[in-house]
Design an enzyme around this catalytic site. Structure first.
Site, PDB file in Angstrom:
ATOM      1  N   HIS A  21     114.603  14.502  95.913  1.00 49.97           N
ATOM      2  CA  HIS A  21     113.723  14.025  96.985  1.00 49.97           C
ATOM      3  C   HIS A  21     113.109  15.206  97.741  1.00 49.97           C
ATOM      4  O   HIS A  21     111.887  15.269  97.930  1.00 49.97           O
ATOM      5  CB  HIS A  21     114.534  13.151  97.948  1.00 49.97           C
ATOM      6  CG  HIS A  21     113.736  12.625  99.103  1.00 49.97           C
ATOM      7  ND1 HIS A  21     113.177  11.376  99.115  1.00 49.97           N
ATOM      8  CD2 HIS A  21     113.402  13.189 100.297  1.00 49.97           C
ATOM      9  CE1 HIS A  21     112.525  11.195 100.251  1.00 49.97           C
ATOM     10  NE2 HIS A  21     112.652  12.285 100.995  1.00 49.97           N
ATOM     11  N   GLU A  22     113.962  16.136  98.170  1.00 45.16           N
ATOM     12  CA  GLU A  22     113.467  17.279  98.937  1.00 45.16           C
ATOM     13  C   GLU A  22     112.623  18.214  98.063  1.00 45.16           C
ATOM     14  O   GLU A  22     111.694  18.856  98.556  1.00 45.16           O
ATOM     15  CB  GLU A  22     114.638  18.047  99.564  1.00 45.16           C
ATOM     16  CG  GLU A  22     115.452  17.244 100.566  1.00 45.16           C
ATOM     17  CD  GLU A  22     114.608  16.658 101.686  1.00 45.16           C
ATOM     18  OE1 GLU A  22     113.587  17.284 102.066  1.00 45.16           O
ATOM     19  OE2 GLU A  22     114.944  15.571 102.178  1.00 45.16           O
ATOM     20  N   HIS A  25     108.999  17.212  98.223  1.00 45.25           N
ATOM     21  CA  HIS A  25     108.325  17.782  99.390  1.00 45.25           C
ATOM     22  C   HIS A  25     108.033  19.266  99.174  1.00 45.25           C
ATOM     23  O   HIS A  25     106.925  19.742  99.433  1.00 45.25           O
ATOM     24  CB  HIS A  25     109.206  17.635 100.632  1.00 45.25           C
ATOM     25  CG  HIS A  25     109.452  16.226 101.059  1.00 45.25           C
ATOM     26  ND1 HIS A  25     108.455  15.282 101.126  1.00 45.25           N
ATOM     27  CD2 HIS A  25     110.589  15.591 101.463  1.00 45.25           C
ATOM     28  CE1 HIS A  25     108.961  14.134 101.548  1.00 45.25           C
ATOM     29  NE2 HIS A  25     110.252  14.292 101.748  1.00 45.25           N
TER      30      HIS A  25
END
Length: 425
Positions: A21-22, A25
């Site tokens: 998920h990170e 980003h």
């Protein structure tokens, strides 16, 4: 040994879900030219940290999430102000380090009082050096050093807020997208591992249950119930059983090479206080007879799992909004770990499917318009696109701070309830 193996599986699962998920980003922030100051897994005190390039990578104590800290996402705090004495380190006439303190004994340092400074647009610092005003250009990757702590400056073109609406939206949206992709891949792996259902069959049969008394055995394939063909529709079979509280269900089963008829009378169980009856049941677990999936079938199965689970997750969120839930319906980190351990003990295939569900849940939850979540940040970006100018970064940061605090309070309350539930058994 089994407990250790389950523990490793749980840690690995959460690590992969959060890291991917990170990373979404992080990857799109870097592509947009945003300075990523820290890539962190977990919250709280640092357990491990190292710096590579412009980014510091950290592993933190509390494994309840992670973050990708981008320059300008919160208002930048400058450590250099007019009237301050600083020391400058130069390389080819450009400032590469600005020392706010402890520079007296450093070699080859230009020391003076700051008359003017701009570390975001024009990138310069003007010092009064022994009565002479000198303007020094600052390197775009220069470091400010205060009390031994180095912080890289962030020119506006390297800040999150200095990028276009589209670049910022893509950077924020990429995190949940990565979890959706991971969920689909895990559902796909599960489809290949578990195969395609061809018929409903019986799993474990409880002793002294209606199914056991009627002579049903584990592995029996269910062809029909009350004359209705079952095929792979386990839900249909459950509805037939629950719809027959007072009359036996007529089963047609296959056992080996034999076809047999069995009449099973469903029963209801009373709750512990003897006041409420359960749904009629026969005391067995339903499973599937399967065959190897083709590539097309595996993709179709993965997509069907994705859509079905998405609907169930959204139904759950709807209940939260309407208040149609009990505290015990919610699970925090403790409850999630407890259930994950149960799933992991059932085998690798159930663990993969559960991981897919959690990844999908993480994506959808993060897209909710709750302050501090990705969905809220996308709302602010959308408002900026409509207004034609950005929201005050200080106000936006305050909203996200309040939202984060509320989420932490909810997390504490749910975790407390999880612990009480464990104590009470």
């Amino acid at each position: 040994m089994e407990t250790l193996q389950i523990g490793i599986q749980i840690v690995l699962m959460f690590f992969v879900l959060v890291t991917l998920h990170e990373w979404g980003h992080y990857f799109f922030a870097k592509r947009a030219g945003i300075l990523v100051r820290e890539f962190a897994i977990g919250f709280g005190p640092k357990l491990f940290t190292y710096k590579k390039g412009e980014t510091r990578y950290t592993l933190r104590l509390l494994p309840i999430g992670g973050f990708c800290r981008m320059a300008g996402e919160d208002p930048e705090v400058l450590q250099v102000v007019v009237g301050q004495n600083v020391g400058l380190q130069l390389n080819k006439d450009q400032v590469t380090r600005i020392y706010a303190d402890r520079f007296d004994r450093l070699p080859n340092i230009v020391v003076g009082e700051v008359e003017d400074v701009d570390l975001e647009k024009d990138l310069f610092i003007r010092l009064n050096v022994d009565g002479e005003s000198i303007r020094f250009p600052v390197h775009p990757q220069a470091l400010t050093v205060s009390q031994g702590r180095e912080v890289q400056i962030a020119p506006l073109n390297r800040q999150y807020g200095g990028k276009t609406v589209g670049q910022r939206a893509l950077t924020i949206f990429a995190g949940p997208v990565m979890n959706v992709i991971l969920a689909f891949v895990l559902f796909l792996i599960f489809a290949f591992m578990s195969g395609i259902p061809t018929q409903v069959k019986l799993g474990d049969v409880q002793d002294n249950s209606p199914a056991a008394k009627a002579g049903l055995l584990k592995g029996d394939i269910i062809y029909s119930a009350n004359g209705e063909a079952i095929g792979t529709d386990a839900d249909k079979l459950i509805k037939i059983i629950q719809g027959s509280p007072d009359a036996p269900v007529q089963f047609m089963i296959e056992r080996g090479s034999e076809q047999l008829q069995k009449a099973v009378q469903p029963t209801r169980d009373l709750s512990s206080d003897g006041t409420k009856e359960s749904q009629p049941r026969i005391g067995t677990v339903l499973e599937y007879k399967t065959r190897t999936a083709t590539v097309g079938e595996a993709f179709s199965s993965s997509w069907n799992d994705m859509t079905f689970m998405t609907k169930q997750i959204l139904i759950g969120f709807k209940k939260l909004v309407t208040g149609d839930f009990k505290m015990n319906d919610l699970a925090g980190p403790v409850g999630t770990v407890e259930f994950t351990a149960q799933v992991a003990s059932a085998g690798i295939a159930p663990m993969i499917r559960w991981s897919a569900l959690l990844s999908l849940y993480l994506a959808i939850f993060n897209l909710l318009p709750i302050p501090a979540l990705d969905g809220s940040r996308l709302v602010f970006i959308g408002l900026e696109a409509l207004r034609g100018k950005p929201i005050d970064p200080n106000r936006e940061s305050f909203v996200h701070f309040i939202g984060f605090a509320m989420l932490m309070l909810l997390m504490i309350a749910v975790t407390y309830n999880d612990i009480l539930r464990l104590i009470k058994g």
